[in-house]
Scaffold this active site. Structure first.
Site, PDB file in Angstrom:
ATOM      1  N   THR A 192      23.161 -24.940  -1.839  1.00 18.93           N
ATOM      2  CA  THR A 192      23.754 -25.443  -0.597  1.00 18.93           C
ATOM      3  C   THR A 192      22.741 -26.291   0.167  1.00 18.93           C
ATOM      4  OG1 THR A 192      25.264 -23.573  -0.423  1.00 18.93           O
ATOM      5  CG2 THR A 192      24.714 -24.732   1.626  1.00 18.93           C
ATOM      6  N   GLY A 224      25.703 -21.279  -4.391  1.00 20.97           N
ATOM      7  CA  GLY A 224      24.474 -20.526  -4.212  1.00 20.97           C
ATOM      8  C   GLY A 224      23.756 -20.968  -2.951  1.00 20.97           C
ATOM      9  N   CYS A 225      22.893 -20.103  -2.454  1.00 19.24           N
ATOM     10  CA  CYS A 225      22.226 -20.405  -1.184  1.00 19.24           C
ATOM     11  C   CYS A 225      21.269 -21.590  -1.332  1.00 19.24           C
ATOM     12  CB  CYS A 225      21.508 -19.172  -0.663  1.00 19.24           C
ATOM     13  SG  CYS A 225      20.441 -18.352  -1.868  1.00 19.24           S
ATOM     14  N   TYR A 226      20.423 -21.570  -2.359  1.00 20.19           N
ATOM     15  CA  TYR A 226      19.523 -22.709  -2.559  1.00 20.19           C
ATOM     16  C   TYR A 226      20.307 -24.000  -2.804  1.00 20.19           C
ATOM     17  CZ  TYR A 226      15.299 -19.768  -3.139  1.00 20.19           C
ATOM     18  OH  TYR A 226      14.243 -18.917  -2.962  1.00 20.19           O
TER      19      TYR A 226
END
Lengths: 347, 347, 347, 347
Positions: free
Chosen positions: A153, A149-151
């Protein structure tokens, strides 16, 4: 040439995968699929992808996706498992959704409310693991990849060095992260209209309910070698792209600023895309826009006994599409940075 | 490999040239120079250019710039003439400033208030010329290039097809263009603070006094084969990059929508970077962000007898740094698109 | 106290009317109605209107709206005529939609594609009329008011002084205007998502097809005393509020800059909300944000024989809700500026 | 009428004080002073303040400021003490700078590096104090007021209810706050240019070095009745105004969500400007733009044992100018909300 199909090509994540693949020297873009947009040209949804503007989107199905070397799935949660099963084991399936990220089935069920679909190798290659080694090793030769997921990462890479070096306590991590609004996807919602979001900051998923919470804890636990407990608060920022994660952890007694600095620098010294900035400079999301780079900085607040680490990533690149490309490069034995850039688009 | 030096590397234009050169397969980045920033690392000014972050800026001088195949000058107006003279004729000098753009010395003096420094080949290769041919021909083998201004690039390409095809009258062009704030450069000014510009549109240089006015007229005149008179109003838009030029001209009596469409499509059918969108789609600056592409659309307003053409460019790429790279590619016989992309960064 | 009901209270226009009415010393807010949002509290849609947050929206109907002194209709086009008929002649009905703005039924039908609903007094009080007088006179004692469109307000006030003074030609007006995205309303659309609009400028309704075109022409014709023909191009700017209209017209031969300046200053010298800025200062939309003010500036471009006038308004205030309040003040004999401010919210 | 002079009228804080005073029924605006801008009209710096546009700024001196009932000082840190001494005790001096906020001289010297100038009553009237009562009581009749910092206002009000109710532990508060760029003031800096800040989030003053840190701790300690230790990280958000503070504290064992909710609601039930939103709704900075309101929400994360409270304020209003006006109202016995609004400007 590696033939790559992209499912969900009209969404932000899928289009960003295509943007990167268009610059990848070893890749040929294959089938492009969509759900409600099937039958329309890609140029109607992503006019910035000029070379593919006339390509017509096909319906998402195993038939259309079959016959490629790689299939990137940029679909809503819950779709990738069944599709992957139909595609067979020889195809590399890269899943940008959350379905196969978590190893803990109970955590999955608690946060997503549906049965766990199994765990795939987690495509965060730079993650330092407790006891040495990197997450990269788990990706070599893989035929299934779960894109982080972006967060997670941003949050995981921000604090992992301190966890891996044993400088940080694992039981009271606090993270507050700001994301650009593309993180909410391309669905039409009143709350995401430009007039609503421009000039405004707001939180959401507050109080430990955001689904990325167990993923942040899982990533940091892999570095710490023990369970991690994190308070995670996401906020929406008035920008199209980018995540700025501010992550803090209590430090072990006696931890010095020099130790902190060394731990962070050493952790990523050999990494092409994760960059600890020179002292005194702090990350800006703009500097990583469009790039696969992570800009990091860290400080020790001795007065309160906490380390504060800040990471900037492009949520659509290192946070999604770049991680997918980096992962497929590793899995297939291509140069890890092929098709990726460490140079952002600023100003 | 072609060795390229960049003078003015700490400004927006210079840094953008470097961003492109970092992705150019045939180029090696040579000396980087600056004025007041000399002695500091580039990373302090342009942290997004990670691979060059530790390069220290040297003072701008002919000595430092000598010994390169190409020197790109991204300097304030008035500096390039003397420097170029010192560099010798065998060096390709690409001037991003206005000094050598105008052929009409009187127009130069009227708008810039200083003596005319001479005219260099105008690096707008796609410009269709009256009587056939393209401006590209003037660039092959050149050792001096004048990079067009950002506004003139958008305005000229927008209306040139109608001028070249004889569909538009030359004496009453009206252009209103919106620019991102990077167009104002990287100097610290209260009026350009984020708090001042965010959420605000404002005009400047109104009433025919903006210095790009004679350049717009010169470009369109080259297409029309007769003098052009244009009302040009620039406005500042709350975005970091991009120009949207809305250009109108009266049409010759009897002009039809089909003629207009054909003229615009034919003019750029063979151009890799100038793209007339499918009917019904209009340019957005975001779709060309970071790219060398020009997105164009045109409509005939039969009721008022005017054609309205709209062009979107990235002011720092096709409007500056991309044009510099495209020009040096042509001059040196490299592939025209080397180091350039037609794919924008959206959303 | 004047009791005012607002229909369409959950949209941007309706909520803005309420924002102003909350500060109006002579008004009591009555019924609030909505369509699909009926039954929900206003605070769910407009949390900034704290004092009304718990008020529950009722369905829009003549029954609910009856019994008020004033009814403000902030509804989609086509709804106001039938509702007004049911409300009776003693109620002041202020229509923020387009239905009753145009006097020319053929123009209405050509641009809106539906039968003309009749013409109500046009609530642009500051408009100078050919032959003297102001549009204000038509509003005194009225029981029906048509609130001008946001673009026409800015465009008409920008050029009307030159038309009324006979300095401008009427047959070749060219206007390009930029609007904040709240102008597109509060409906969920992919093209209006924050991620799409931030950092981007784009045109729409190009080529003389935007519905505000005949309204601009009608307003300017009232000032000119003869028909006006205008090319009008709207663009979308990355900001939530504000319109910047750049309007040009050819000047009569011999027109001087001093004449132009005098015409504009004289036209609005007695107007509290329309302000011609000191020479050398140009309007910024931010300076009128939240206010009912119009900031104006004008220049004569003698070289091309055109006057360029630029107006900044807040599309939701002077462009909609402020005009509604100003109009109802005039109609009811209240102080014209009650509940309105000439002070904007900057930065 | 109360005559109010404003020193520092050309900066963002001073201009915002004037914006509010223009709408204050009991105030007459007196002298306006500035440093380098003295001698210029206010309209050159703050064109949105139309009614004062022609007022010429005077040099800041005790002579010019004398003879007013109230003097608001919106000056750089270090200027207010000497000026106030010259103004005499009968004048109400409201200091928007930090000089007189801290009671702890050692903390002042550690964070500001200069001698402590003494402590004035802290103008945060809604702050609940340990043992009962409000900070408001300290302001009645005062002739010296220290306006709280913008971040401390948001952070303190966010967590104070939990501290005052004994639900939160005092020794490990973590706050991450995002501010609009007007918080950096109106000085010209490259890092604050629109092109730099638009589309970007970045932190600054990380690691416990930001000067607002001891002020946050002081405010929370007043509520807790014991010393508070806080990790505070400020970030810059791409918006002109607004602060969103995300504040967390560990909860006492056994704390329930119902207790948390009750504590927050009870704390501000009687406050006109501090509003705990209905459950499920979270603050957005846009909803308080231009208003003196604070929007608050809170959640208990039982899994990690932390309460997360989020507050949105307008940094220039409740965070500066609104607090100044509210404070002078209380000090002088005027209605506390005179000249202030709880309604924000959205969208």
């Amino acid at each position: 040439m590696v033939r790559v199909a992209v499912a969900g090509a009209s969404g932000y994540a899928g289009a960003e995968v295509l943007r990167l693949l268009l610059g990848h020297p070893d890749v040929e873009v294959g089938a492009l699929t969509a759900a409600s947009s099937a039958g329309t040209p890609l140029g109607q949804h992503a006019p910035h992808l000029l070379p593919l503007a006339d390509r017509v989107l096909e319906p998402t199905s195993a038939e259309v996706l079959a016959g490629h070397d790689v299939v990137v799935l940029a679909l809503p949660h819950g779709s990738s498992g069944p599709l992957a099963a139909e595609l067979g084991d020889e195809v590399l399936v890269v899943d940008a959704a959350a379905d196969h990220r978590l190893a803990d089935a109970a955590a999955w069920e608690a946060f997503y409310g549906s049965p766990h679909a199994g765990t795939w190798p987690y495509a965060l290659p730079e993650l330092p693991l407790a006891g040495g080694g990197r997450q990269r090793d788990a990706l070599v030769g893989a035929r299934r990849l779960a894109v982080p997921g972006c967060y997670p990462t941003a949050c995981t890479l921000a604090l992992a060095p301190g966890m891996a070096a044993g400088l940080c306590e694992a039981d009271d991590v606090v993270v507050v992260a700001a994301s650009g609004t593309s993180g909410a996807g391309r669905a039409a919602k009143v709350t995401m209209l430009g007039a609503e979001v421009m000039g405004s900051m707001s939180p959401y998923g507050v109080g430990g309910v955001h689904r990325h919470t167990p993923e942040v804890e899982q990533g940091l636990a892999a570095a710490a070698g023990e369970p991690v407990r994190a308070s995670f608060t996401p906020t929406l920022a008035p920008m199209p792209r980018g995540i700025l994660a501010t992550a803090t952890a209590r430090t072990q007694p006696g931890t010095t600023a020099a130790q902190v600095r060394a731990a962070w620098q050493d952790a990523y010294a050999d990494e092409a895309f994760v960059h600890v900035l020179p002292e005194g400079r702090w990350p800006r999301t703009k500097d990583v826009a469009g790039s696969n780079a992570v800009h990091l900085q860290v400080a020790l607040d001795e007065r309160v006994g906490r380390v504060v680490a800040v990471a900037a990533v492009d949520n659509l690149v290192k946070g999604t599409a770049g991680a997918a490309v980096q992962g497929l490069n590793i899995a297939l034995g291509l140069p890890e940075g092929a098709g990726l850039s460490a140079v952002g688009l600023a100003p």
